[in-house]
Scaffold this motif. Sequence first.
Motif, mmCIF file in Angstrom:
data_model
loop_
_atom_site.group_PDB
_atom_site.id
_atom_site.type_symbol
_atom_site.label_atom_id
_atom_site.label_comp_id
_atom_site.label_asym_id
_atom_site.label_seq_id
_atom_site.Cartn_x
_atom_site.Cartn_y
_atom_site.Cartn_z
ATOM 1 N N ARG A 251 0.641 27.959 -0.533
ATOM 2 C CA ARG A 251 0.001 26.980 1.609
ATOM 3 C C ARG A 251 0.401 25.968 1.335
ATOM 4 O O ARG A 251 1.151 25.032 3.243
ATOM 5 N N ASP A 268 1.104 23.113 4.284
ATOM 6 C CA ASP A 268 -0.058 22.287 5.185
ATOM 7 C C ASP A 268 -0.550 21.129 4.653
ATOM 8 O O ASP A 268 -0.922 20.334 5.438
ATOM 9 N N ASP A 304 -10.742 20.226 5.267
ATOM 10 C CA ASP A 304 -11.224 20.635 5.512
ATOM 11 C C ASP A 304 -11.132 19.723 7.301
ATOM 12 O O ASP A 304 -10.707 20.205 8.711
ATOM 13 N N MET A 307 -8.009 19.437 8.264
ATOM 14 C CA MET A 307 -6.582 20.379 9.159
ATOM 15 C C MET A 307 -7.387 20.735 9.824
ATOM 16 O O MET A 307 -6.355 21.116 10.672
ATOM 17 N N GLN A 308 -7.559 19.931 10.882
ATOM 18 C CA GLN A 308 -9.339 20.540 11.722
ATOM 19 C C GLN A 308 -7.894 19.124 12.692
ATOM 20 O O GLN A 308 -7.699 19.755 13.848
ATOM 21 N N TYR A 312 -4.097 22.897 11.872
ATOM 22 C CA TYR A 312 -4.218 23.564 10.846
ATOM 23 C C TYR A 312 -5.734 24.909 10.193
ATOM 24 O O TYR A 312 -6.564 24.032 11.264
ATOM 25 N N GLN A 313 -5.020 25.868 9.894
ATOM 26 C CA GLN A 313 -6.425 26.678 9.388
ATOM 27 C C GLN A 313 -7.411 25.033 8.488
ATOM 28 O O GLN A 313 -6.474 25.545 7.398
ATOM 29 N N PRO A 314 -7.845 25.703 8.215
ATOM 30 C CA PRO A 314 -8.477 25.412 7.387
ATOM 31 C C PRO A 314 -8.963 25.869 5.907
ATOM 32 O O PRO A 314 -8.436 26.649 6.213
ATOM 33 N N ASN A 315 -9.211 25.314 4.852
ATOM 34 C CA ASN A 315 -9.596 26.540 3.398
ATOM 35 C C ASN A 315 -8.196 26.485 2.795
ATOM 36 O O ASN A 315 -7.915 27.059 1.847
ATOM 37 N N LEU A 316 -7.483 24.916 2.936
ATOM 38 C CA LEU A 316 -6.637 24.819 2.293
ATOM 39 C C LEU A 316 -6.542 24.043 0.564
ATOM 40 O O LEU A 316 -6.532 24.718 -0.587
ATOM 41 N N SER A 318 -10.613 25.187 -0.555
ATOM 42 C CA SER A 318 -12.052 26.327 -0.775
ATOM 43 C C SER A 318 -12.253 26.932 -2.429
ATOM 44 O O SER A 318 -11.669 26.505 -3.195
#
Length: 470
Positions: A251, A268, A304, A307-308, A312-316, A318
Amino acid sequence: MVKQYSPITESIPVIHIATALQTAPAQRSTKLHFRSQSGHFNRWRRGLNAVLIALFFFLPLISYQGRQAIWFDLADQQFYLFGASLWPQDFTLLVWLFIAAAFGLFFVTLFWGRVWCGFLCPQTAWTFMFVWVEEKFEGSRNQRIALDKAPMSLGKAGKRAGKHSVWLLLSLLTGCGFVAYFVPARELYPAIFSFNGAFWDTAWVWFFALCTYLNAGWMREMMCLHCCPYARFQSAMFDDFTQTVTYDAARGEARGPRKRKQATELGDCVDCNLCVEVCPTGIDIRNGLQYECINCGACVDACDQTMQHFGYQPNLISFTSEAALAGKTEPVWRRKRFLGYGIALGLILITLGIDLSRRDAITLNVLRDRQTLAREVGNEQVENTYLLKIRNKTQQERIYQISVSGELPFDLSRRQVRIGAGEQLEVPLTLTVAKHQLTLPRHQVQFKVTDESLPDEAVTQASVFFALSL
Ligand code: SF4
Ligand code: SF4
């Protein structure tokens, strides 16, 4: 120059766990300054570290039944654990306890990787505490790096002096906290801080204070990278389903900077480098799983946050597993290591339970008088002398009944003793029997010591009675 990975033509840097964890660490020539990071995992780490540090300092200060609740009394060779007192002969209990703790750790590692290192290890807790003090005196990560490079000045000397003074105070308190498990804690602190401590107590306190100062102040991640054996053998406990801090390269790549809301072909990862700056061991998790990673989750919080910021979606980055990234699932009971560690842990706990339930509250050791095997006394009687060593392993004074059984009607010279809590009494006594009843050179006898208030609490030991000139 930004290094980019094409998900099609180049191999994404996800390295197999066992290989990655054995990779040698990169050598660093300058001191590592990491950025403090707020977020979900940071709150968990701080909370658990605070509980750990509080327990470390306050446990020895708790009193139970008029005595320090947890106390390794080396002088009297006793270990007090609230109501129980353990003796050197109870060593197997401690061994089973440590083995159970080790397998418990293996079990946790199988599921959540090095979560112990990141959230509960004293090395991590004290390092973060010392870095917090450093930050208070010398500022943020960038300010600390600049201060390191700046020439010595009055301001720099003042900041350094303040930081080292607080570090030394914390180290001294830690040294006291450690020694407080071995000498009475409530006497130790006043004695050390009024310079009236006993020589060896003071020496040990300063020894542990020095270790803490060097460890948490100077060596920090070097301990994890070069000294900790756990980091080296953890790969043996991992499987493909173990949750570890992982960068989702599929990702994130190709990584590259951009503006917020800018349309881009890139992955991302915006290459903000925050995940590296917050890492207490100074690694880049985007290079794949590395054995230096202590699973503290700081890079997860940092990423996170980025990303915020970019929408973008979190957990790039994780807590996830190789299997989850590959979309694999498997019931937990089919994982070989789960079954292995589970069965081993179960057996150890059962053994520990059996050992505990069989633990006697009294110990008895019968010694014969080796100088005179037997002697004739008045009225045609024969007498043997013994020394009974009786230990009261409870926390209360007890009265014990002594009895003897055997082939003949022996007469005991003493039938009752009173022994203080945790004390051992040496009881000399004699057995007497009529001479004409002795038909053999030696007769078996059995000594029994019974707790008067708890008749089920009794110990026995066999010995022999010698007849005269046979
Ligand atoms: S914090 Fe996230 S976005 Fe920033 S460099 Fe690391 S992985 Fe990329
Ligand atoms: S890579 Fe992330 S989880 Fe691992 S030690 Fe560094 S900050 Fe902590």
